[in-house]
Write a protein that holds these residues in place. Structure first.
Motif, PDB file in Angstrom:
ATOM      1  N   ALA A  26       0.846  -1.198   0.000  1.00 31.55           N
ATOM      2  CA  ALA A  26       0.000   0.000   0.000  1.00 31.55           C
ATOM      3  C   ALA A  26       0.883   1.250   0.000  1.00 31.55           C
ATOM      4  O   ALA A  26       1.726   1.404   0.890  1.00 31.55           O
ATOM      5  N   PRO A  27       0.734   2.127  -0.971  1.00 32.08           N
ATOM      6  CA  PRO A  27       1.568   3.336  -1.033  1.00 32.08           C
ATOM      7  C   PRO A  27       1.294   4.289   0.124  1.00 32.08           C
ATOM      8  O   PRO A  27       0.171   4.413   0.594  1.00 32.08           O
ATOM      9  N   ARG A  28       2.359   4.947   0.577  1.00 35.17           N
ATOM     10  CA  ARG A  28       2.256   5.986   1.606  1.00 35.17           C
ATOM     11  C   ARG A  28       2.852   7.272   1.049  1.00 35.17           C
ATOM     12  O   ARG A  28       3.991   7.288   0.565  1.00 35.17           O
ATOM     13  N   SER A  29       2.076   8.335   1.106  1.00 31.41           N
ATOM     14  CA  SER A  29       2.514   9.589   0.506  1.00 31.41           C
ATOM     15  C   SER A  29       3.751  10.155   1.184  1.00 31.41           C
ATOM     16  O   SER A  29       4.584  10.798   0.533  1.00 31.41           O
ATOM     17  N   ASP A  30       3.909   9.924   2.501  1.00 28.88           N
ATOM     18  CA  ASP A  30       5.074  10.477   3.190  1.00 28.88           C
ATOM     19  C   ASP A  30       6.364   9.795   2.742  1.00 28.88           C
ATOM     20  O   ASP A  30       7.393  10.458   2.555  1.00 28.88           O
ATOM     21  N   ILE A  31       6.307   8.483   2.534  1.00 25.99           N
ATOM     22  CA  ILE A  31       7.502   7.768   2.065  1.00 25.99           C
ATOM     23  C   ILE A  31       7.843   8.190   0.638  1.00 25.99           C
ATOM     24  O   ILE A  31       9.013   8.472   0.318  1.00 25.99           O
ATOM     25  N   LEU A  32       6.847   8.245  -0.234  1.00 26.41           N
ATOM     26  CA  LEU A  32       7.086   8.643  -1.617  1.00 26.41           C
ATOM     27  C   LEU A  32       7.619  10.075  -1.681  1.00 26.41           C
ATOM     28  O   LEU A  32       8.518  10.373  -2.488  1.00 26.41           O
ATOM     29  N   HIS A  33       7.101  10.940  -0.827  1.00 25.52           N
ATOM     30  CA  HIS A  33       7.577  12.332  -0.811  1.00 25.52           C
ATOM     31  C   HIS A  33       9.040  12.404  -0.400  1.00 25.52           C
ATOM     32  O   HIS A  33       9.828  13.165  -0.982  1.00 25.52           O
ATOM     33  N   SER A 114       3.837  -0.441  -6.836  1.00 25.73           N
ATOM     34  CA  SER A 114       2.519  -0.908  -6.393  1.00 25.73           C
ATOM     35  C   SER A 114       1.427   0.093  -6.735  1.00 25.73           C
ATOM     36  O   SER A 114       0.275  -0.295  -6.969  1.00 25.73           O
ATOM     37  N   SER A 115       1.770   1.387  -6.762  1.00 28.82           N
ATOM     38  CA  SER A 115       0.755   2.408  -7.042  1.00 28.82           C
ATOM     39  C   SER A 115       0.236   2.331  -8.475  1.00 28.82           C
ATOM     40  O   SER A 115      -0.821   2.901  -8.776  1.00 28.82           O
ATOM     41  N   LYS A 116       0.968   1.659  -9.356  1.00 33.24           N
ATOM     42  CA  LYS A 116       0.553   1.551 -10.754  1.00 33.24           C
ATOM     43  C   LYS A 116      -0.318   0.331 -11.029  1.00 33.24           C
ATOM     44  O   LYS A 116      -0.828   0.168 -12.140  1.00 33.24           O
ATOM     45  N   THR A 117      -0.481  -0.537 -10.048  1.00 39.47           N
ATOM     46  CA  THR A 117      -1.234  -1.771 -10.270  1.00 39.47           C
ATOM     47  C   THR A 117      -2.745  -1.560 -10.268  1.00 39.47           C
ATOM     48  O   THR A 117      -3.500  -2.507 -10.450  1.00 39.47           O
ATOM     49  N   ASP A 118      -3.198  -0.329 -10.061  1.00 41.14           N
ATOM     50  CA  ASP A 118      -4.639  -0.060 -10.047  1.00 41.14           C
ATOM     51  C   ASP A 118      -5.181   0.235 -11.439  1.00 41.14           C
ATOM     52  O   ASP A 118      -6.228   0.865 -11.587  1.00 41.14           O
ATOM     53  N   GLY A 119      -4.478  -0.211 -12.481  1.00 41.49           N
ATOM     54  CA  GLY A 119      -4.930   0.005 -13.853  1.00 41.49           C
ATOM     55  C   GLY A 119      -3.936   0.739 -14.717  1.00 41.49           C
ATOM     56  O   GLY A 119      -4.164   0.912 -15.920  1.00 41.49           O
ATOM     57  N   ASN A 120      -2.833   1.184 -14.132  1.00 46.30           N
ATOM     58  CA  ASN A 120      -1.826   1.926 -14.894  1.00 46.30           C
ATOM     59  C   ASN A 120      -0.538   1.129 -15.111  1.00 46.30           C
ATOM     60  O   ASN A 120       0.487   1.703 -15.465  1.00 46.30           O
ATOM     61  N   ASP A 189       1.967   8.502 -16.613  1.00 44.69           N
ATOM     62  CA  ASP A 189       0.621   7.968 -16.398  1.00 44.69           C
ATOM     63  C   ASP A 189       0.601   6.446 -16.407  1.00 44.69           C
ATOM     64  O   ASP A 189      -0.111   5.827 -15.618  1.00 44.69           O
ATOM     65  N   THR A 190       1.364   5.854 -17.312  1.00 49.64           N
ATOM     66  CA  THR A 190       1.353   4.401 -17.485  1.00 49.64           C
ATOM     67  C   THR A 190       2.766   3.849 -17.362  1.00 49.64           C
ATOM     68  O   THR A 190       3.713   4.433 -17.890  1.00 49.64           O
ATOM     69  N   LEU A 191       2.884   2.739 -16.654  1.00 49.54           N
ATOM     70  CA  LEU A 191       4.162   2.047 -16.517  1.00 49.54           C
ATOM     71  C   LEU A 191       4.085   0.740 -17.292  1.00 49.54           C
ATOM     72  O   LEU A 191       3.216  -0.095 -17.037  1.00 49.54           O
TER      73      LEU A 191
END
Length: 207
Positions: A26-33, A114-120, A189-191
């Motif tokens: 599950a992505p976390r915005s603080d880690i990605l930032h 993991s954030s791209k697995t929702d359709g991207n 947008d897409t990976l």
């Protein structure tokens, strides 16, 4: 996590099991930032430092009379108004070498994937082109419906023909698996990953 593998033209080419340890976090915005900030800070160039008045090696002797010379009352030659003098408010040396824990960097990359697995996220069999020309590739990508901003990641090295054909297409960027990073993944947008790219990425974390 089982996903469908496609060919570049959009036809099915089998299935592939993705590791939940890499593509199921599950992505976390603080880690990605934190990871994106670390990447961008380390991309910044260091300005060349200018010598200021106290650092210029010139005479400090007063070179004119205080009064009666018909000119301004100057002191030493290192003043900023003279050629060879120190720079007034010049650029200072600044370091942008920001450190970040390796575990956080690895976690950030897993979350970006993991954030791209929702359709991207699109998995393709390979990047082989029968006719490695830009016009042909534009038609293939338009038919596949990958979107405008696409990041294509291959395995050990990017397929030479595909890289040459994609070189002039705006919005399409290609890189080997070793170059996959959080900033570029989130920016597109897409990976698009090849089978070999998935193997390399999973081995990168499991090894």
């Amino acid at each position: 996590m089982k996903v469908q593998v496609l060919k570049l033209d959009g036809t099915a080419a089998g299935d592939l099991e993705l590791s939940d340890d890499v593509f199921g976090i599950a992505p976390r915005s603080d880690i990605l930032h934190r990871v994106v900030t670390w990447q961008l800070e380390n991309r910044r160039g260091i300005a060349r430092k200018a010598r200021e008045r106290s650092e210029v090696s010139r005479t400090g002797k007063k070179f004119g009379r205080q009064k009666g010379g018909g000119t301004a009352r100057h002191g030493d030659r290192s003043a900023p108004i003279f050629i060879g003098g120190g720079k007034a408010h010049g650029p200072r040396l600044r370091e942008f070498d920001v450190s970040l824990n390796k575990k956080i960097r690895a976690l950030g990359l897993k979350m970006a994937l993991s954030s791209k697995t929702d359709g991207n996220l699109v998995i393709v069999d390979n990047l082989e082109l029968t006719d490695a020309k830009t016009k042909v590739l534009v038609g293939i990508l338009a038919g596949a419906g990958f979107g405008k901003k696409v990041l294509v990641v291959d395995g050990e090295a990017v397929n030479e023909g595909f890289a040459r054909a994609a070189g002039n297409i705006i919005g399409i960027n290609v890189m080997p698996a070793i170059g996959a990073n959080v900033y570029d993944i989130l920016k597109h947008d897409t990976l698009v990953l090849t089978r070999s790219a998935v193997e390399k990425l999973e081995a990168r974390f499991n090894g």
